[in-house]
Structure formats: C-alpha cells, structure tokens
Design a protein around this motif. Structure first.
Motif, PDB file in Angstrom:
ATOM      1  N   TRP A 128       0.841  -1.200   0.000  1.00 40.77           N
ATOM      2  CA  TRP A 128       0.000   0.000   0.000  1.00 40.77           C
ATOM      3  C   TRP A 128       0.879   1.254   0.000  1.00 40.77           C
ATOM      4  O   TRP A 128       0.608   2.209  -0.732  1.00 40.77           O
TER       5      TRP A 128
ATOM      6  N   ASP B 224      -7.858  -1.731  -5.580  1.00 41.73           N
ATOM      7  CA  ASP B 224      -8.691  -1.383  -4.421  1.00 41.73           C
ATOM      8  C   ASP B 224      -9.805  -2.408  -4.221  1.00 41.73           C
ATOM      9  O   ASP B 224     -10.149  -2.744  -3.086  1.00 41.73           O
TER      10      ASP B 224
ATOM     11  N   VAL C 135      -9.376  -4.240   4.078  1.00 35.36           N
ATOM     12  CA  VAL C 135      -9.737  -3.020   4.798  1.00 35.36           C
ATOM     13  C   VAL C 135     -10.839  -3.322   5.808  1.00 35.36           C
ATOM     14  O   VAL C 135     -10.795  -2.873   6.959  1.00 35.36           O
ATOM     15  N   SER C 136     -11.825  -4.096   5.379  1.00 37.69           N
ATOM     16  CA  SER C 136     -12.916  -4.470   6.279  1.00 37.69           C
ATOM     17  C   SER C 136     -12.409  -5.279   7.464  1.00 37.69           C
ATOM     18  O   SER C 136     -12.816  -5.049   8.616  1.00 37.69           O
TER      19      SER C 136
ATOM     20  N   PHE D  99      -9.374  -5.205   8.785  1.00 44.64           N
ATOM     21  CA  PHE D  99      -8.637  -4.322   9.682  1.00 44.64           C
ATOM     22  C   PHE D  99      -9.589  -3.544  10.587  1.00 44.64           C
ATOM     23  O   PHE D  99      -9.288  -3.300  11.757  1.00 44.64           O
ATOM     24  N   GLU D 100     -10.742  -3.157  10.038  1.00 44.42           N
ATOM     25  CA  GLU D 100     -11.741  -2.435  10.829  1.00 44.42           C
ATOM     26  C   GLU D 100     -12.387  -3.349  11.858  1.00 44.42           C
ATOM     27  O   GLU D 100     -12.560  -2.986  13.030  1.00 44.42           O
TER      28      GLU D 100
ATOM     29  N   ARG E 139      -4.394   4.263   7.393  1.00 39.53           N
ATOM     30  CA  ARG E 139      -5.678   4.652   7.967  1.00 39.53           C
ATOM     31  C   ARG E 139      -6.436   5.556   7.013  1.00 39.53           C
ATOM     32  O   ARG E 139      -7.636   5.382   6.798  1.00 39.53           O
TER      33      ARG E 139
ATOM     34  N   TYR F   6      -6.123   5.680   3.762  1.00 38.59           N
ATOM     35  CA  TYR F   6      -6.570   4.862   2.634  1.00 38.59           C
ATOM     36  C   TYR F   6      -7.783   4.013   3.025  1.00 38.59           C
ATOM     37  O   TYR F   6      -8.763   3.928   2.273  1.00 38.59           O
ATOM     38  N   SER F   7      -7.733   3.392   4.198  1.00 40.46           N
ATOM     39  CA  SER F   7      -8.843   2.569   4.657  1.00 40.46           C
ATOM     40  C   SER F   7     -10.122   3.384   4.776  1.00 40.46           C
ATOM     41  O   SER F   7     -11.212   2.917   4.397  1.00 40.46           O
ATOM     42  N   GLU F   8     -10.004   4.587   5.294  1.00 32.83           N
ATOM     43  CA  GLU F   8     -11.182   5.444   5.423  1.00 32.83           C
ATOM     44  C   GLU F   8     -11.749   5.808   4.056  1.00 32.83           C
ATOM     45  O   GLU F   8     -12.971   5.911   3.880  1.00 32.83           O
TER      46      GLU F   8
END
Length: 217
Positions: free
Chosen positions: A142, A164, A171-172, A174-175, A186, A188-190
């Motif tokens: 990333w 992506d 990403v999901s 990690f959340e 963070r 990028y994840s947002e």
C-alpha cells in the motif's frame, strides 16, 4: 448480467465480484444465496453454480459464465475499457496487477485467523507471527503504491480501481479486528470504507439476519 453472491456480511470474494460489476458501469442483477444454510448442499448443485463447482461469486453474462473475482475483473475490463480497472501508466499497471494477483493467492494466515465479518468489532485479538507478516507485507505494498502512483486521489493508484477492489475485504478485516494502522494506511482505509459502493454493501451486510457460526469468534 446476473451476479450470484454469498452473504454480504461474510463473503469477501463476493464483495470483490460485486464491486467489479459496479466499477464496470454495466447493469446487472445481484442474487444473494445464503452460504452454509440447511439448503446449501442442494443450492450449490444448481445449474447456475455448476461451472464454479458451487463457489461464489459467479457472473452470467448471456451465455458466458465467469467465476472467481479476479476472473470477473478481467472479464469486465475487456467488456468495457481496461482503464476503468487498471492504471493507464504501464509501470503503475504492472504493480497494480501484481498486487491484485498476490492478494488473490496469498496472505493465508491473515485469511485463516481473521475471517470477514462486517457486523463484528473486536479488540486485542492475538495475531500470529505469520499473520503479522502478512499485514506488514500488505502495508508495504500500500505504501509503495500510494507513494509512487497515488497522487491523483485517495486510493492506491489515485482513482478507485481493480487493486482497491481486491484489497477492500482486507480493509474491512482491519476495521473489524481493530488493527492499529499507520497514518497513510488509515487514510486509505477510510477512503475505501467511505466509498459510495462500499457504504452500500456495508449497509446491506449490517441488515442481514443470517449468522454463520464458523465465521463468528
């Protein structure tokens, strides 16, 4: 087109196939098939699932059938325009394709220990050395993509694309499991979680009533 997908809360590969269909801009019908319920053994034998040996997602496009999320991405890129999915710059495209392929075939420890579950929230979950290595590898990729090719927008290669799509379930995860991420990751994840299509999928996932015990901690 008809896209057969599994439960939105749990099915990471279905998410990728669905995002690919949205990215194509082509009209499609989504058909959600509950995974691993009492009827699953019979459901997966139906004609529409025969080509994929009972796996989701499966995309039927007229008489053509494509399964596997990366296969669906490539099919739709050919059906529309490859620039919708892959960077125009050949060097960036090479990195994006390699990252997507590595995501497709790798990170087994992360997949095994942290299954997708969009409704759940966990903290202080132990991480094995193997899963930690997977996470560090993902973050390094990333970082490279964002530093070299991400100036045109908030996503890995600037604008939202195939890379992506492939990393959206990560990403999901990690959340869900409360991973502490460095600032660039963070942000990028947002951006991914805030994307219109990801928000639609998340809303539908949270509204589902199915519970699959094997994916609950």
């Amino acid at each position: 087109m008809k896209l057969y997908i599994g439960n939105k809360n749990y099915s990471s590969w279905s998410l990728r196939g669905w995002l690919a269909c949205k990215q194509s801009g082509l009209p499609f019908e989504e058909i959600v098939v509950p995974l691993y319920d009492d009827a699953w053994a019979e459901t997966r034998l139906r004609e529409e699932f025969q080509p994929s040996a009972g796996k989701v997602p499966v995309l039927w496009d007229g008489e053509a059938v494509v399964w596997d999320s990366l296969g669906i991405i490539d099919w739709l890129a050919d059906r529309t325009h490859r620039d919708r999915f892959w960077p125009k710059d050949p060097v960036a495209c090479g990195l994006a394709r390699s990252m997507a392929a590595e995501m497709h075939s790798g990170y087994m420890a992360l997949r095994r220990e942290f299954s997708m579950n969009m409704r759940a929230r966990h903290t202080d979950v132990p991480v094995s050395p193997e899963a930690h290595q997977d996470v560090m590898r993902i973050l390094s990729l990333w970082a490279e993509a964002r530093a070299r090719f991400g100036r045109g927008g908030p996503f890995l290669f600037g604008s939202f694309g195939a890379a992506d799509i492939m990393f959206a379930p990560v990403v999901s995860r990690f959340e869900t499991y409360g991973f502490t991420l460095p600032g660039f990751a963070r942000a990028y994840s947002e951006a991914v979680l805030g994307h219109e299509w990801m928000a639609q999928w998340t809303e539908a996932a949270l509204a589902e009533t199915w519970v699959i015990d094997r994916f609950e901690r």
